[in-house]
Scaffold this active site. Sequence first.
Site, PDB file in Angstrom:
ATOM      1  N   SER A 184      -8.421  -4.561   4.290  1.00 62.88           N
ATOM      2  CA  SER A 184      -7.474  -3.581   4.816  1.00 62.88           C
ATOM      3  C   SER A 184      -7.343  -2.400   3.881  1.00 62.88           C
ATOM      4  O   SER A 184      -7.767  -2.437   2.724  1.00 62.88           O
ATOM      5  CB  SER A 184      -6.094  -4.228   5.018  1.00 62.88           C
ATOM      6  OG  SER A 184      -5.436  -4.377   3.782  1.00 62.88           O
ATOM      7  N   LYS A 185      -6.706  -1.348   4.396  1.00 57.96           N
ATOM      8  CA  LYS A 185      -6.497  -0.148   3.589  1.00 57.96           C
ATOM      9  C   LYS A 185      -5.611  -0.449   2.381  1.00 57.96           C
ATOM     10  O   LYS A 185      -5.743   0.185   1.339  1.00 57.96           O
ATOM     11  CB  LYS A 185      -5.881   0.962   4.437  1.00 57.96           C
ATOM     12  CG  LYS A 185      -4.534   0.596   5.065  1.00 57.96           C
ATOM     13  CD  LYS A 185      -4.022   1.715   5.968  1.00 57.96           C
ATOM     14  CE  LYS A 185      -2.687   1.346   6.605  1.00 57.96           C
ATOM     15  NZ  LYS A 185      -2.202   2.393   7.512  1.00 57.96           N
ATOM     16  N   ARG A 186      -4.735  -1.436   2.535  1.00 58.70           N
ATOM     17  CA  ARG A 186      -3.849  -1.772   1.416  1.00 58.70           C
ATOM     18  C   ARG A 186      -4.602  -2.457   0.283  1.00 58.70           C
ATOM     19  O   ARG A 186      -4.096  -2.564  -0.823  1.00 58.70           O
ATOM     20  CB  ARG A 186      -2.711  -2.659   1.912  1.00 58.70           C
ATOM     21  CG  ARG A 186      -1.718  -1.953   2.813  1.00 58.70           C
ATOM     22  CD  ARG A 186      -0.566  -2.849   3.209  1.00 58.70           C
ATOM     23  NE  ARG A 186      -0.999  -3.927   4.074  1.00 58.70           N
ATOM     24  CZ  ARG A 186      -1.152  -3.814   5.395  1.00 58.70           C
ATOM     25  NH1 ARG A 186      -0.930  -2.653   5.989  1.00 58.70           N
ATOM     26  NH2 ARG A 186      -1.537  -4.843   6.125  1.00 58.70           N
ATOM     27  N   HIS A 187      -5.791  -2.944   0.581  1.00 61.24           N
ATOM     28  CA  HIS A 187      -6.606  -3.585  -0.445  1.00 61.24           C
ATOM     29  C   HIS A 187      -7.779  -2.704  -0.850  1.00 61.24           C
ATOM     30  O   HIS A 187      -8.765  -3.189  -1.402  1.00 61.24           O
ATOM     31  CB  HIS A 187      -7.104  -4.947   0.060  1.00 61.24           C
ATOM     32  CG  HIS A 187      -6.018  -5.975   0.156  1.00 61.24           C
ATOM     33  ND1 HIS A 187      -5.129  -6.015   1.204  1.00 61.24           N
ATOM     34  CD2 HIS A 187      -5.662  -6.985  -0.676  1.00 61.24           C
ATOM     35  CE1 HIS A 187      -4.276  -7.022   1.026  1.00 61.24           C
ATOM     36  NE2 HIS A 187      -4.579  -7.614  -0.107  1.00 61.24           N
TER      37      HIS A 187
END
Length: 468
Positions: A241-244
Site C-alpha cells: 500500500s501507499k502507506r508502506h
Amino acid sequence: MTTPVVTRFAPSPTGFLHIGGARTALFNWLFARANGGKFLLRIEDTDRARSTPEATEAIFAGMRWLGLDWDGDAVSQASRADRHAEVARDLLDKGAAYKCFATQEEIAAFREAAKAEGRSTVFRSPWRDADPAIHPDAPYAIRVKAPREGETVVEDVVQGRVAWQNETLDDLILLRSDGTPTYMLAVVVDDHDMGVTHVIRGDDHLTNAARQVLILDAMGWPRPTYAHIPLIHGEDGAKFSKRHGAPGVEDYRDMGFPAAAMRNYLARLSWSHGDEEFFTTEQAIEWFGLDAISKGAARFDFKKLDNLSGQHIRATDDAALLDAVLDFMALQQMTAPDESRRATLLDAMPALKERAKRYPDIIEMAHYILTERPLDMDEKAAGQLDDVSRGMLSKLTVRLRNANWTHNDLEAEIKAFAGEEDLKLGKVMQPMRSALTGRSVSPSVFDVLLHLGRDESLARIEDQLGAA
C-alpha cells in the site's frame, strides 16, 4: 427491464495513483465495459489540507496512462457538501437520526473509562432519545440511529454473506458540529445520486459497508451490489500500500512498462479466467466477471510482471512499438533520434524486442543505432578488443569489403573466415559485436551489420583498429 450497470472509482487525491487503487479502478472499468455500462470517476477531496489540483491531476494522469477512460466529468465530492448536509437533515426529520451535543472531551473520557473497565468502547450517546425540549443552545453533531438489536447483513459478491451484531455498531456521525459532512455520509449520498449499481472496492472497506447500509436503509434507497476485493500484498506477504511506500502507477510508467502489460498484470491479481496469463485488454473485457474474483490476497511479483511485459512488447506491432519507445524517450527527456535513425529502429525492431521486458531494454539494445562515432565503449566491450582481437578483425575487414551485404552471404563469409583461422565462431563474433556496438550485448551481429550498412559497419571496425 434490467438497470444499466454503473461503477465508480473514488480515490482520495494523495499526489499519485497507487497500485492498489489502480487495480480497483481497473476492475470497475472492466466490469462496466464488459456490461455496456458506465464507469464514473469521483475525487474524494473532502480533506482540503491534502487535496490540491496537482494531486488530483496526478490521479488523472495515472488513469490516462493506464487507458482507463471514464464517462462524463470527474465529480468533486467536496463540491457536493450542501447535498450531503441536506440528506443528514432529512434523516433527522425522519427520526432516523438525532442531534448529539456530546463534546469531543466527553466522548474521549467515556472511551478511556470503558477501556479501563474492560467494557465496550462503542459510544452510546445520552442524547439519542433525549427530549428536544432539553436540548441546549450549543453546537451539535447529527448521528444516525443504528439498530441496537439483531444483526446487519451485507450480501457480498466476493466475500459472501457478512453479518455484524448491531450491538457492535455505533451511531455514526453524519454531520459534524461544524456543519461538515463525514466521509461515511458523503460516499452513500454520492453513490446513490450518481446511480452507482455496483460498489467494487478493497476489502478494507468491508466494515464501512455495515455502517453505510444503515444510511441507505434509513433513506429507503436501494443497496448497490457490493464486491469487496482482497488487498494486494508484496512478495514478503506484507500489505502492499501507499502507506508502506509502495510506488505509484507513474513509477511503473517511468520504469518502462507498457500500459497494456500493467492492465494485464493487475487484472490477474485476484481475478482469473481459467489458466490464461497473457491476454489483451479486449479479451479481459470479454471475460471479466465478479464471480471469478477470489477472496485470497494476491502477491505482487515483479518477475511475473516483467515476463508479461516482455510478451506484450513482442506482441506489439513494430510501428506502434517504435511510437511507444519514442514517447518513453521523450518522457525521460532523452535525445530524439532523427528520421534516418527512426527508420533504422523500425527496421531493427523485430530483433530489438526479442528479449526486451521493458522499453529501456529496447533502447539499450538499440544503442548501436542511436549512438554516434566514435563509440563510447562499456567496460566489457572494451575488454573484448585486445591486440589479438584487433589483428583478427583487421584480416576479416579485408574480406568484408568485398562481401555481398546480405544476411546469408555475411554469415557464410564470417564462418568461412573462422574456419580458415581455426577459431570458434564466438571468438570472432564477440569482438565484432564490441566494435560495432560498443556493448557486449546486442541483437545478432548479422542483424547489426545489415542495420548499419556496409560503410558504417566497416568504419566502426576501423575506428577500433586505429584505437590500438
